[in-house]
Scaffold this active site. Structure first.
Site: not given
Ligand code: G3P
Length: 218
Positions: A87
């Site tokens: 990633k």
């Molecule tokens: O896949 C990306 C994710 O982990 C981010 O999620 O909820 O932190 O925006 P969030």
């Protein structure tokens, strides 16, 4: 559409895997920190543990932000297991590294994508997946799902093979909307996946079936 789980929590990965619908896992440095996984050795062991649990693709994120560092770290990660996907952040050095990995047959997930222009660049560099962050776009009063639809339209017109991985999914409706918008993959927290099960008429209907069966068979 493939289902990935977006967590570094082994119990949650196991629970989603045992449902039989899990195609892979995504992690990021914040999710690893949330599980208390720190230090290179522990981080590597943790990725190996995830790869033992799940046969599908497992995204492991680099920390380096310079080309040489990203390549070095990415190659180390890729060597851990055949299902590791490196990633890489959507930055200039990241795009160079994605092209390098693509030329060396190492799978990549371009992360932190917030625009169609970024998506085109990642696809052009040969990313295997790219991750538009839906929830974070919604947080800024824009429409995250519109971005998925826009990228899906461009990729279909242009024949780009990079898979659109809808990320930063916050709830079950995000999963449904991502499917409608043309995402190839959704990566979701476990509660968003389990939320897809819920409908009050299912619960009422099942209770009625079981009650009728009991009455007729007692
Ligand atoms: O896949 C990306 C994710 O982990 C981010 O999620 O909820 O932190 O925006 P969030």
């Amino acid at each position: 559409m493939k289902f990935f789980i977006d967590t570094a929590n082994l119990d949650q990965i196991r629970e989603a895997r045992d449902l039989g619908i899990l195609d892979g896992v995504t992690t990021n440095p914040s999710l690893m920190a949330k599980e208390g996984i720190t230090g290179k050795e522990n981080i590597i062991k943790h990725y190996q543990a995830i790869c033992e649990l799940v046969k599908g693709d497992v995204s492991a994120e680099v920390i380096a932000t310079d080309f040489e560092g990203i390549v070095r770290e990415g190659e180390e990660l890729a060597a851990l297991a055949p299902n590791i996907v490196v990633k890489v952040p959507m930055i200039k050095e990241g795009i160079k590294a994605i092209k390098y990995f693509s030329d060396h047959k190492i799978a990549t997930n371009c992360t932190l994508v917030f625009s169609a222009g970024q998506a085109i660049l990642a696809a052009k560099a040969g990313a295997t997946y790219l991750s538009p962050f839906i929830g974070r776009i919604d947080d800024t009063n824009w429409d995250g799902m519109q971005l998925i639809a826009e990228i899906a339209e461009i990729f279909s017109l242009q024949g780009f093979e990079t898979q659109i991985l809808a990320a930063s999914i916050r709830n079950s409706m995000h999963i449904v909307s991502a499917a409608k918008a043309g995402a190839d993959v959704v990566t979701c927290p476990l509660p968003a996946i389990l939320g897809l099960l819920k409908h009050p008429l299912t619960d009422i209907g099942l209770a009625q079936f079981l009650a009728d069966h009991k009455k007729a068979n007692s």
